[in-house]
Design a protein around this motif. Structure first.
Motif, PDB file in Angstrom:
ATOM      1  N   VAL A 190       0.831  -1.207   0.000  1.00 14.25           N
ATOM      2  CA  VAL A 190       0.000   0.000   0.000  1.00 14.25           C
ATOM      3  C   VAL A 190       0.863   1.253   0.000  1.00 14.25           C
ATOM      4  N   GLN A 191       0.501   2.195  -0.856  1.00 12.60           N
ATOM      5  CA  GLN A 191       1.239   3.446  -1.011  1.00 12.60           C
ATOM      6  C   GLN A 191       0.376   4.634  -0.584  1.00 12.60           C
ATOM      7  N   PRO A 192       1.017   5.746  -0.198  1.00 14.29           N
ATOM      8  CA  PRO A 192       0.249   6.940   0.183  1.00 14.29           C
ATOM      9  C   PRO A 192      -0.731   7.346  -0.913  1.00 14.29           C
ATOM     10  N   GLY A 193      -1.947   7.676  -0.512  1.00 15.65           N
ATOM     11  CA  GLY A 193      -2.960   8.125  -1.458  1.00 15.65           C
ATOM     12  C   GLY A 193      -3.816   7.021  -2.034  1.00 15.65           C
ATOM     13  N   GLN A 194      -3.431   5.767  -1.833  1.00 20.77           N
ATOM     14  CA  GLN A 194      -4.247   4.672  -2.337  1.00 20.77           C
ATOM     15  C   GLN A 194      -5.482   4.482  -1.452  1.00 20.77           C
ATOM     16  N   LYS A 195      -6.460   3.738  -1.989  1.00 25.24           N
ATOM     17  CA  LYS A 195      -7.704   3.490  -1.271  1.00 25.24           C
ATOM     18  C   LYS A 195      -7.789   2.022  -0.846  1.00 25.24           C
ATOM     19  N   VAL A 196      -8.098   1.837   0.440  1.00 28.84           N
ATOM     20  CA  VAL A 196      -8.188   0.491   1.005  1.00 28.84           C
ATOM     21  C   VAL A 196      -9.552   0.329   1.669  1.00 28.84           C
ATOM     22  N   LEU A 197     -10.216  -0.789   1.383  1.00 24.49           N
ATOM     23  CA  LEU A 197     -11.452  -1.154   2.073  1.00 24.49           C
ATOM     24  C   LEU A 197     -11.154  -2.306   3.011  1.00 24.49           C
ATOM     25  N   VAL A 198     -11.459  -2.131   4.299  1.00 23.71           N
ATOM     26  CA  VAL A 198     -11.290  -3.185   5.295  1.00 23.71           C
ATOM     27  C   VAL A 198     -12.663  -3.734   5.637  1.00 23.71           C
ATOM     28  N   LEU A 199     -12.886  -5.011   5.359  1.00 24.29           N
ATOM     29  CA  LEU A 199     -14.160  -5.646   5.682  1.00 24.29           C
ATOM     30  C   LEU A 199     -14.109  -6.171   7.116  1.00 24.29           C
ATOM     31  N   ALA A 200     -15.145  -5.865   7.902  1.00 21.86           N
ATOM     32  CA  ALA A 200     -15.228  -6.229   9.322  1.00 21.86           C
ATOM     33  C   ALA A 200     -14.209  -5.445  10.137  1.00 21.86           C
ATOM     34  N   GLY A 201     -14.315  -4.141  10.093  1.00 17.89           N
ATOM     35  CA  GLY A 201     -13.341  -3.270  10.734  1.00 17.89           C
ATOM     36  C   GLY A 201     -13.389  -3.257  12.244  1.00 17.89           C
ATOM     37  N   ALA A 202     -14.463  -3.736  12.863  1.00 17.06           N
ATOM     38  CA  ALA A 202     -14.583  -3.674  14.315  1.00 17.06           C
ATOM     39  C   ALA A 202     -13.888  -4.824  15.029  1.00 17.06           C
ATOM     40  N   GLY A 203     -13.551  -5.880  14.313  1.00 18.61           N
ATOM     41  CA  GLY A 203     -12.854  -7.002  14.929  1.00 18.61           C
ATOM     42  C   GLY A 203     -11.400  -6.659  15.205  1.00 18.61           C
ATOM     43  N   GLY A 204     -10.703  -7.546  15.902  1.00 20.48           N
ATOM     44  CA  GLY A 204      -9.310  -7.277  16.242  1.00 20.48           C
ATOM     45  C   GLY A 204      -8.431  -7.106  15.024  1.00 20.48           C
ATOM     46  N   THR A 205      -8.565  -7.983  14.023  1.00 17.41           N
ATOM     47  CA  THR A 205      -7.763  -7.876  12.805  1.00 17.41           C
ATOM     48  C   THR A 205      -8.176  -6.659  11.997  1.00 17.41           C
ATOM     49  N   ASP A 250     -22.564  -0.871  -3.583  1.00 18.34           N
ATOM     50  CA  ASP A 250     -23.526   0.148  -3.998  1.00 18.34           C
ATOM     51  C   ASP A 250     -23.117   1.541  -3.521  1.00 18.34           C
ATOM     52  N   ILE A 251     -22.248   1.598  -2.525  1.00 18.27           N
ATOM     53  CA  ILE A 251     -21.842   2.867  -1.927  1.00 18.27           C
ATOM     54  C   ILE A 251     -20.544   3.384  -2.531  1.00 18.27           C
ATOM     55  N   LEU A 252     -19.592   2.497  -2.749  1.00 18.36           N
ATOM     56  CA  LEU A 252     -18.276   2.890  -3.237  1.00 18.36           C
ATOM     57  C   LEU A 252     -18.234   2.851  -4.768  1.00 18.36           C
ATOM     58  N   GLN A 253     -17.496   3.762  -5.328  1.00 17.81           N
ATOM     59  CA  GLN A 253     -17.432   3.875  -6.788  1.00 17.81           C
ATOM     60  C   GLN A 253     -16.754   2.655  -7.402  1.00 17.81           C
ATOM     61  N   ALA A 254     -17.324   2.157  -8.462  1.00 18.85           N
ATOM     62  CA  ALA A 254     -16.769   0.990  -9.147  1.00 18.85           C
ATOM     63  C   ALA A 254     -15.363   1.287  -9.659  1.00 18.85           C
ATOM     64  N   GLY A 255     -14.469   0.342  -9.477  1.00 19.55           N
ATOM     65  CA  GLY A 255     -13.118   0.464  -9.995  1.00 19.55           C
ATOM     66  C   GLY A 255     -12.277   1.553  -9.364  1.00 19.55           C
ATOM     67  N   SER A 256     -12.596   1.935  -8.130  1.00 18.12           N
ATOM     68  CA  SER A 256     -11.891   3.077  -7.522  1.00 18.12           C
ATOM     69  C   SER A 256     -10.940   2.687  -6.392  1.00 18.12           C
ATOM     70  N   PHE A 257     -10.965   1.422  -5.947  1.00 21.48           N
ATOM     71  CA  PHE A 257     -10.138   1.027  -4.802  1.00 21.48           C
ATOM     72  C   PHE A 257      -8.945   0.179  -5.244  1.00 21.48           C
ATOM     73  N   ASP A 258      -7.867   0.303  -4.484  1.00 21.48           N
ATOM     74  CA  ASP A 258      -6.636  -0.425  -4.786  1.00 21.48           C
ATOM     75  C   ASP A 258      -6.549  -1.744  -4.037  1.00 21.48           C
ATOM     76  N   VAL A 259      -7.137  -1.793  -2.835  1.00 22.97           N
ATOM     77  CA  VAL A 259      -7.032  -2.988  -2.004  1.00 22.97           C
ATOM     78  C   VAL A 259      -8.346  -3.219  -1.271  1.00 22.97           C
TER      79      VAL A 259
END
Length: 397
Positions: A190-205, A250-259
């Motif tokens: 991951v590099q500065p400025g990239q977009k990351v989606l974390v699924l299940a963000g409330a868990g420990g991992t 449905d919320i995030l733009q298609a093709g816009s995330f790096d990870v």
């Protein structure tokens, strides 16, 4: 090339499972082992173990477990605290029963991958830590785990405990920190400025993934339930999506995330994740489409899925895909110490238990209700657990 890694994995996955006993550093009959009891003024130790697979109630708290021995490349730890993760109840439930004969399990199995404590003896070949050092580590698969008063562990898995973390906090860090670091830095880069989606963000991992992604300079979105919004925002999430009422694709733009960093698994998450990822992006999952075990049909199915998705990625028709399992590394864990000591990485301790509360603790972990790490306080068990938990929460806030 990085995009070839999943394809290579799919080719060797079955062979890897067959050879997992060697990777897991099983005891070698020709090696000399030093009795741990020589360094402990006890004939036995307290600990948690089980003799058969099943629900949490197969776990037994015992006071007569043997003190573990150690070889020239291992250290003997006096365990002060130990953490558990979802993988612990899954393995107790039988997730790895097919490969367990290859792992060289001892006659008793002690769960708990995450541990913090003091080195009380070290093998003759050990150079990185010494007797008296306060350390933490992620254990291997031999099932001489952390839920006991003493444990032996390979020195290369151990590093000095961050000075500003209590043992309870340090025992909550290794697996989630190493998993997120290796996924987001080593694999995704991951590099500065990239977009990351974390699924299940409330868990420990998930919480650790959000924090590390932010420290790497990324914009971070995550999924959580409404009662966890405040929590995930407190660890740095820029955008939070209610997974109960919204589909993130449905919320995030298609093709816009790096990870996409998937901490929960499921085929539907992969199908939605590939919609929001760039073709050059990568979907990293620590679970896969299903959370089944290591039986041959399951391994072959996973290999087929990885191969198909990698071929499409190489053809420019979809993002990369990696099914990922972290490895214990004292060197990698040491690299995170400054972030912990500077307060840039935090461990949220949800609940602290004593060893004789093992069934209750595992049931709570299995329930999926934990908003952070579950830790056992082992040293000074006579002290009130509530005091340790309150101290951990105060430092977290």
């Amino acid at each position: 090339h990085k995009c070839m890694r999943p394809l290579l994995f799919s080719v060797v996955v079955v062979a890897l499972a067959a050879g997992l006993g060697y990777v897991a550093e099983v005891d070698r009959p020709w090696e000399t082992r030093t009795p741990g009891a020589d360094f402990v003024k006890l004939s036995a130790m307290k600990g948690v173990t089980y003799g058969s697979h099943g629900p949490p109630n197969v776990l037994k708290y015992r006071t007569d477990l043997p003190i573990p021995s150690f070889n020239d490349r291992e250290v003997l730890l006096e365990v002060h605290a130990a953490g558990i993760n979802p993988v612990d109840y899954k393995i107790v439930g039988g997730m790895m029963k097919w490969v367990e004969p290859l792992l060289g399990f001892s006659s008793y199995r002690v769960p708990g991958f995450d541990v913090s404590g003091k080195v009380i003896a070290a093998g003759s070949a050990c150079e990185r830590v010494k007797v008296g050092d306060l350390v933490h580590a992620m254990a291997d698969f031999r099932w001489r785990g952390g839920l006991a008063e003493y444990m032996s562990i390979a020195e290369h898995r151990v590093t000095l405990k961050p000075a500003k973390l209590t043992h309870v906090q340090a025992a909550g860090a290794p697996m989630v920190a190493l998993t997120s670091l290796q996924a987001l830095k080593t694999i995704a880069d991951v590099q500065p400025g990239q977009k990351v989606l974390v699924l299940a963000g409330a868990g420990g991992t998930g919480q650790m993934g959000i924090q590390i992604a932010k420290l790497l300079g990324a914009y971070v979105a995550t999924t959580a339930s409404p009662n966890s919004f405040k929590l995930v925002k407190s660890v740095g999430a820029d955008q939070v999506i209610d997974y109960r009422s919204q589909n993130f694709s449905d919320i995030l733009q298609a093709g816009s995330f790096d990870v996409v960093y998937d901490c929960v698994g499921g085929l539907s998450n992969w199908q939605a994740g590939k919609q929001i990822l760039k073709t050059s992006g990568v979907y990293i999952t620590i679970v896969g489409d299903t959370a089944d075990g290591f039986e041959i049909p399951s391994l072959l199915a996973k290999a087929s899925q990885i191969t198909q998705r990698t071929v499409l990625h190489l053809a420019g028709k979809g993002p990369g895909y990696q099914l990922f399992t972290c490895f214990g590394s004292g060197k990698a864990l040491a690299g995170l110490s400054d972030w912990f000591d500077q307060g840039k990485l935090k461990i949220n301790i949800d609940k602290v238990y004593s060893l004789d509360q093992c069934v209750e603790a595992f049931e709570y972990q299995k329930s999926g209700r934990a908003k952070g790490k579950i830790v056992f306080q082992i040293k000074n068990e006579s002290e009130k657990i509530e005091v340790a938990l309150e101290k951990a929460k105060v430092q977290w806030r």
